[in-house]
Scaffold this motif. Structure first.
Motif, PDB file in Angstrom:
ATOM      1  N   GLN A 288       0.821  -1.206   0.000  1.00 29.14           N
ATOM      2  CA  GLN A 288       0.000   0.000   0.000  1.00 29.14           C
ATOM      3  C   GLN A 288       0.860   1.263   0.000  1.00 29.14           C
ATOM      4  O   GLN A 288       1.903   1.318   0.646  1.00 29.14           O
ATOM      5  CB  GLN A 288      -0.943  -0.014   1.204  1.00 29.14           C
ATOM      6  CG  GLN A 288      -2.067  -1.038   1.061  1.00 29.14           C
ATOM      7  CD  GLN A 288      -2.907  -1.158   2.308  1.00 29.14           C
ATOM      8  OE1 GLN A 288      -2.568  -1.927   3.206  1.00 29.14           O
ATOM      9  NE2 GLN A 288      -4.004  -0.425   2.379  1.00 29.14           N
ATOM     10  N   LYS A 289       0.377   2.253  -0.706  1.00 30.93           N
ATOM     11  CA  LYS A 289       1.099   3.506  -0.863  1.00 30.93           C
ATOM     12  C   LYS A 289       0.442   4.614  -0.050  1.00 30.93           C
ATOM     13  O   LYS A 289      -0.715   4.528   0.333  1.00 30.93           O
ATOM     14  CB  LYS A 289       1.134   3.915  -2.344  1.00 30.93           C
ATOM     15  CG  LYS A 289       1.767   2.880  -3.268  1.00 30.93           C
ATOM     16  CD  LYS A 289       1.658   3.344  -4.723  1.00 30.93           C
ATOM     17  CE  LYS A 289       2.249   2.332  -5.689  1.00 30.93           C
ATOM     18  NZ  LYS A 289       2.091   2.747  -7.096  1.00 30.93           N
ATOM     19  N   ASN A 290       1.225   5.649   0.190  1.00 35.29           N
ATOM     20  CA  ASN A 290       0.716   6.895   0.779  1.00 35.29           C
ATOM     21  C   ASN A 290       0.076   6.716   2.159  1.00 35.29           C
ATOM     22  O   ASN A 290      -0.801   7.491   2.554  1.00 35.29           O
ATOM     23  CB  ASN A 290      -0.305   7.555  -0.163  1.00 35.29           C
ATOM     24  CG  ASN A 290       0.282   7.855  -1.530  1.00 35.29           C
ATOM     25  OD1 ASN A 290       1.361   8.431  -1.634  1.00 35.29           O
ATOM     26  ND2 ASN A 290      -0.419   7.454  -2.582  1.00 35.29           N
ATOM     27  N   LEU A 291       0.531   5.724   2.908  1.00 37.12           N
ATOM     28  CA  LEU A 291      -0.061   5.483   4.218  1.00 37.12           C
ATOM     29  C   LEU A 291       0.107   6.671   5.164  1.00 37.12           C
ATOM     30  O   LEU A 291      -0.706   6.881   6.068  1.00 37.12           O
ATOM     31  CB  LEU A 291       0.545   4.227   4.853  1.00 37.12           C
ATOM     32  CG  LEU A 291       0.142   2.891   4.216  1.00 37.12           C
ATOM     33  CD1 LEU A 291       0.866   1.732   4.877  1.00 37.12           C
ATOM     34  CD2 LEU A 291      -1.370   2.685   4.305  1.00 37.12           C
ATOM     35  N   ASN A 292       1.140   7.444   4.941  1.00 37.54           N
ATOM     36  CA  ASN A 292       1.349   8.626   5.789  1.00 37.54           C
ATOM     37  C   ASN A 292       0.289   9.699   5.575  1.00 37.54           C
ATOM     38  O   ASN A 292       0.218  10.672   6.334  1.00 37.54           O
ATOM     39  CB  ASN A 292       2.742   9.213   5.555  1.00 37.54           C
ATOM     40  CG  ASN A 292       3.842   8.335   6.134  1.00 37.54           C
ATOM     41  OD1 ASN A 292       3.610   7.601   7.090  1.00 37.54           O
ATOM     42  ND2 ASN A 292       5.027   8.399   5.558  1.00 37.54           N
ATOM     43  N   ASN A 293      -0.536   9.517   4.526  1.00 40.75           N
ATOM     44  CA  ASN A 293      -1.621  10.471   4.267  1.00 40.75           C
ATOM     45  C   ASN A 293      -2.892  10.141   5.046  1.00 40.75           C
ATOM     46  O   ASN A 293      -3.885  10.866   4.947  1.00 40.75           O
ATOM     47  CB  ASN A 293      -1.961  10.506   2.773  1.00 40.75           C
ATOM     48  CG  ASN A 293      -0.861  11.137   1.939  1.00 40.75           C
ATOM     49  OD1 ASN A 293      -0.010  11.854   2.459  1.00 40.75           O
ATOM     50  ND2 ASN A 293      -0.863  10.872   0.641  1.00 40.75           N
ATOM     51  N   ASN A 308      -4.731  11.415  17.273  1.00 34.96           N
ATOM     52  CA  ASN A 308      -3.270  11.386  17.277  1.00 34.96           C
ATOM     53  C   ASN A 308      -2.834   9.976  16.895  1.00 34.96           C
ATOM     54  O   ASN A 308      -3.072   9.014  17.627  1.00 34.96           O
ATOM     55  CB  ASN A 308      -2.753  11.752  18.676  1.00 34.96           C
ATOM     56  CG  ASN A 308      -1.245  11.640  18.774  1.00 34.96           C
ATOM     57  OD1 ASN A 308      -0.541  11.643  17.771  1.00 34.96           O
ATOM     58  ND2 ASN A 308      -0.735  11.536  19.995  1.00 34.96           N
ATOM     59  N   ILE A 309      -2.229   9.843  15.733  1.00 30.66           N
ATOM     60  CA  ILE A 309      -1.815   8.527  15.252  1.00 30.66           C
ATOM     61  C   ILE A 309      -0.306   8.492  15.054  1.00 30.66           C
ATOM     62  O   ILE A 309       0.333   9.529  14.844  1.00 30.66           O
ATOM     63  CB  ILE A 309      -2.518   8.144  13.934  1.00 30.66           C
ATOM     64  CG1 ILE A 309      -2.203   9.156  12.829  1.00 30.66           C
ATOM     65  CG2 ILE A 309      -4.021   8.020  14.139  1.00 30.66           C
ATOM     66  CD1 ILE A 309      -2.787   8.784  11.463  1.00 30.66           C
ATOM     67  N   SER A 310       0.258   7.299  15.152  1.00 26.82           N
ATOM     68  CA  SER A 310       1.685   7.121  14.905  1.00 26.82           C
ATOM     69  C   SER A 310       1.874   5.863  14.078  1.00 26.82           C
ATOM     70  O   SER A 310       1.065   4.934  14.136  1.00 26.82           O
ATOM     71  CB  SER A 310       2.454   7.022  16.231  1.00 26.82           C
ATOM     72  OG  SER A 310       1.940   5.985  17.045  1.00 26.82           O
ATOM     73  N   TYR A 312       4.570   2.746  12.692  1.00 28.39           N
ATOM     74  CA  TYR A 312       5.825   2.005  12.686  1.00 28.39           C
ATOM     75  C   TYR A 312       5.738   1.023  11.532  1.00 28.39           C
ATOM     76  O   TYR A 312       4.898   0.117  11.538  1.00 28.39           O
ATOM     77  CB  TYR A 312       6.075   1.262  13.996  1.00 28.39           C
ATOM     78  CG  TYR A 312       7.342   0.436  13.938  1.00 28.39           C
ATOM     79  CD1 TYR A 312       8.593   1.047  14.048  1.00 28.39           C
ATOM     80  CD2 TYR A 312       7.290  -0.939  13.719  1.00 28.39           C
ATOM     81  CE1 TYR A 312       9.753   0.303  13.966  1.00 28.39           C
ATOM     82  CE2 TYR A 312       8.454  -1.682  13.629  1.00 28.39           C
ATOM     83  CZ  TYR A 312       9.687  -1.060  13.756  1.00 28.39           C
ATOM     84  OH  TYR A 312      10.847  -1.798  13.657  1.00 28.39           O
ATOM     85  N   GLN A 313       6.574   1.249  10.512  1.00 28.60           N
ATOM     86  CA  GLN A 313       6.518   0.468   9.269  1.00 28.60           C
ATOM     87  C   GLN A 313       5.100   0.543   8.710  1.00 28.60           C
ATOM     88  O   GLN A 313       4.635   1.609   8.374  1.00 28.60           O
ATOM     89  CB  GLN A 313       6.989  -0.961   9.523  1.00 28.60           C
ATOM     90  CG  GLN A 313       8.465  -1.043   9.912  1.00 28.60           C
ATOM     91  CD  GLN A 313       8.952  -2.461  10.126  1.00 28.60           C
ATOM     92  OE1 GLN A 313       8.181  -3.410  10.174  1.00 28.60           O
ATOM     93  NE2 GLN A 313      10.270  -2.614  10.252  1.00 28.60           N
ATOM     94  N   ASN A 314       4.379  -0.604   8.635  1.00 27.16           N
ATOM     95  CA  ASN A 314       3.037  -0.598   8.045  1.00 27.16           C
ATOM     96  C   ASN A 314       1.941  -0.624   9.097  1.00 27.16           C
ATOM     97  O   ASN A 314       0.790  -0.921   8.770  1.00 27.16           O
ATOM     98  CB  ASN A 314       2.872  -1.804   7.112  1.00 27.16           C
ATOM     99  CG  ASN A 314       3.854  -1.777   5.961  1.00 27.16           C
ATOM    100  OD1 ASN A 314       4.074  -0.736   5.350  1.00 27.16           O
ATOM    101  ND2 ASN A 314       4.459  -2.913   5.681  1.00 27.16           N
ATOM    102  N   SER A 315       2.276  -0.330  10.337  1.00 20.86           N
ATOM    103  CA  SER A 315       1.304  -0.411  11.420  1.00 20.86           C
ATOM    104  C   SER A 315       0.961   0.970  11.958  1.00 20.86           C
ATOM    105  O   SER A 315       1.841   1.784  12.228  1.00 20.86           O
ATOM    106  CB  SER A 315       1.844  -1.284  12.556  1.00 20.86           C
ATOM    107  OG  SER A 315       2.029  -2.612  12.131  1.00 20.86           O
ATOM    108  N   LEU A 316      -0.342   1.202  12.109  1.00 17.54           N
ATOM    109  CA  LEU A 316      -0.848   2.461  12.650  1.00 17.54           C
ATOM    110  C   LEU A 316      -1.315   2.230  14.081  1.00 17.54           C
ATOM    111  O   LEU A 316      -2.040   1.267  14.354  1.00 17.54           O
ATOM    112  CB  LEU A 316      -2.001   2.973  11.791  1.00 17.54           C
ATOM    113  CG  LEU A 316      -2.756   4.229  12.243  1.00 17.54           C
ATOM    114  CD1 LEU A 316      -3.305   4.968  11.015  1.00 17.54           C
ATOM    115  CD2 LEU A 316      -3.912   3.912  13.195  1.00 17.54           C
ATOM    116  N   SER A 334      -9.451   7.848   6.793  1.00 17.13           N
ATOM    117  CA  SER A 334      -9.491   8.063   5.346  1.00 17.13           C
ATOM    118  C   SER A 334      -8.080   8.298   4.820  1.00 17.13           C
ATOM    119  O   SER A 334      -7.193   8.751   5.548  1.00 17.13           O
ATOM    120  CB  SER A 334     -10.381   9.254   4.995  1.00 17.13           C
ATOM    121  OG  SER A 334      -9.880  10.447   5.581  1.00 17.13           O
ATOM    122  N   LEU A 335      -7.895   7.994   3.556  1.00 16.31           N
ATOM    123  CA  LEU A 335      -6.591   8.114   2.908  1.00 16.31           C
ATOM    124  C   LEU A 335      -6.768   8.668   1.499  1.00 16.31           C
ATOM    125  O   LEU A 335      -7.528   8.121   0.698  1.00 16.31           O
ATOM    126  CB  LEU A 335      -5.918   6.738   2.833  1.00 16.31           C
ATOM    127  CG  LEU A 335      -4.709   6.599   1.896  1.00 16.31           C
ATOM    128  CD1 LEU A 335      -3.547   7.457   2.385  1.00 16.31           C
ATOM    129  CD2 LEU A 335      -4.285   5.139   1.784  1.00 16.31           C
TER     130      LEU A 335
END
Length: 353
Positions: A288-293, A308-310, A312-316, A334-335
């Motif tokens: 998956q792309k753009n997870l930081n969005n 407030n989210i954080s 680590y790699q592919n985990s939110l 949402s993304l």
């Protein structure tokens, strides 16, 4: 300064350890998922209740608005999904988005106002029926339900007997409620439906486990788009009513795509006083792309605010501000994925005693 850095590093290590522990201790639950990123276009399910009943704005939709919404769906060339296909191709990637219409509670206004239109337009749907109210004032009769059920585009779903807050029932009371409904369906229709809808979208691990053994598909009231990685006994739906049925919102949500995930913790959606707020972690797929969005909003404390989210790699990990203080708590994420909007929602039921 050095001490602060050491403490910060230690905190990060502890958070990482917690995430790893959560996933490793729930391997069995994770194995239920298909566990590969599919880019499934998904099935977007809409939930309606009453039609042209102005006294109930939280569950009502005006019929002229409903027709406009159907026209929007058609103008976007989205096909309506036939519920019988869930059995055939739930695990098949959908290359085109489908729209599934569901109606809860079998109010008379559905039969009088919306049913003739859906029949004329040959639009498939599921009507979820709570057996205790059938034949009472404001509700359909068994004769009317049987009339619908004869049509090849109309499907009946089980919505419990009492339509009560099932999470407040003792286990034996809950089982009796569902068995009572199933017996009535068998007597009236000759079968118990394969579809179930949790009243108010509320369920515990025990309720879900029981329902999963007696039904093939179960729907909640959390928002999102169904994809092959979603749990078939936690299927999302977008509620549509006068408050949340305006055209701007409808045009946005009808274009949403699934926000797929590999695993979501906690699996238990019933929160007791000891686990409110919960530890909430979502593991996404590495493709998956753009997870930081991703942006998430939660209504803990009785008000919707950005979470407030954080990562680590592919985990939110979602860090709650405070406890949920109403009987239902929600999270929506949402993304914006290069212009494609993706979405998933979660609903918790919260212990009240």
């Amino acid at each position: 300064m050095i001490v602060k850095k050491i403490l910060s590093l230690a905190a990060s290590i502890i958070k990482l350890f917690i995430i790893i522990l959560l996933f490793s201790s729930n391997t069995k639950a994770a194995e239920k998922n298909i566990k590969y990123y599919s880019n499934d276009k998904g099935i977007l399910s809409l939930m309606y209740h009453r039609f042209n009943e102005d006294k109930y704005p939280s569950t009502n939709i005006q019929m002229n608005v409903f027709k406009q919404q159907i026209e929007i769906i058609k103008s976007l060339n989205y096909n309506f999904y036939d519920p019988k296909d869930l059995e055939k191709n739930f695990n098949t990637v959908k290359t085109e988005k489908k729209i599934l219409i569901t109606i809860d509670d079998a109010f008379s206004s559905f039969y009088d106002v919306a049913w003739p239109y859906l029949k004329k337009e040959k639009i498939p749907f599921i009507l979820f029926v709570s057996t205790e109210t059938i034949g009472k004032n404001g509700y359909m009769t068994w004769s009317q339900i049987k009339e619908l059920e004869k049509e090849n585009k109309a499907y009946i779903g089980n919505h419990s007997h009492t339509h009560d807050y099932l999470v407040d029932f003792k286990n034996e009371e809950f089982i009796n409620d569902i068995q009572t409904a199933s017996t009535i369906f068998n007597n009236e229709l000759g079968y118990n439906p394969i579809f179930f809808s949790y009243p108010f979208g509320e369920y515990s691990g025990f309720i879900k486990e029981y329902i999963s053994k007696n039904f093939k598909f179960s729907f909640g009231q959390h928002s999102g788009v169904i994809d092959i990685n979603k749990d078939r006994h936690e299927l999302p739906r977008f509620p549509i009513n006068e408050k949340y049925g305006n055209m701007k919102r409808f045009k946005f949500l009808i274009n949403l795509n699934p926000l797929e995930y590999k695993f979501l913790y906690p699996e238990e959606k019933y929160l007791t006083k000891n686990d409110n707020p919960p530890k909430f972690v979502v593991e996404f797929f590495k493709e998956q792309k753009n997870l930081n969005n991703i942006n998430c909003f939660s209504d803990e404390g009785g008000k919707w605010e950005k979470s407030n989210i954080s990562f680590y790699q592919n985990s939110l990990k979602l860090n709650f501000r405070e406890k949920y203080n109403f009987r239902r708590g929600r999270i929506n994420c949402s993304l914006n994925d290069d212009g494609v909007w993706r979405w998933f929602g979660i609903q918790f039921s919260v212990e009240q005693n």
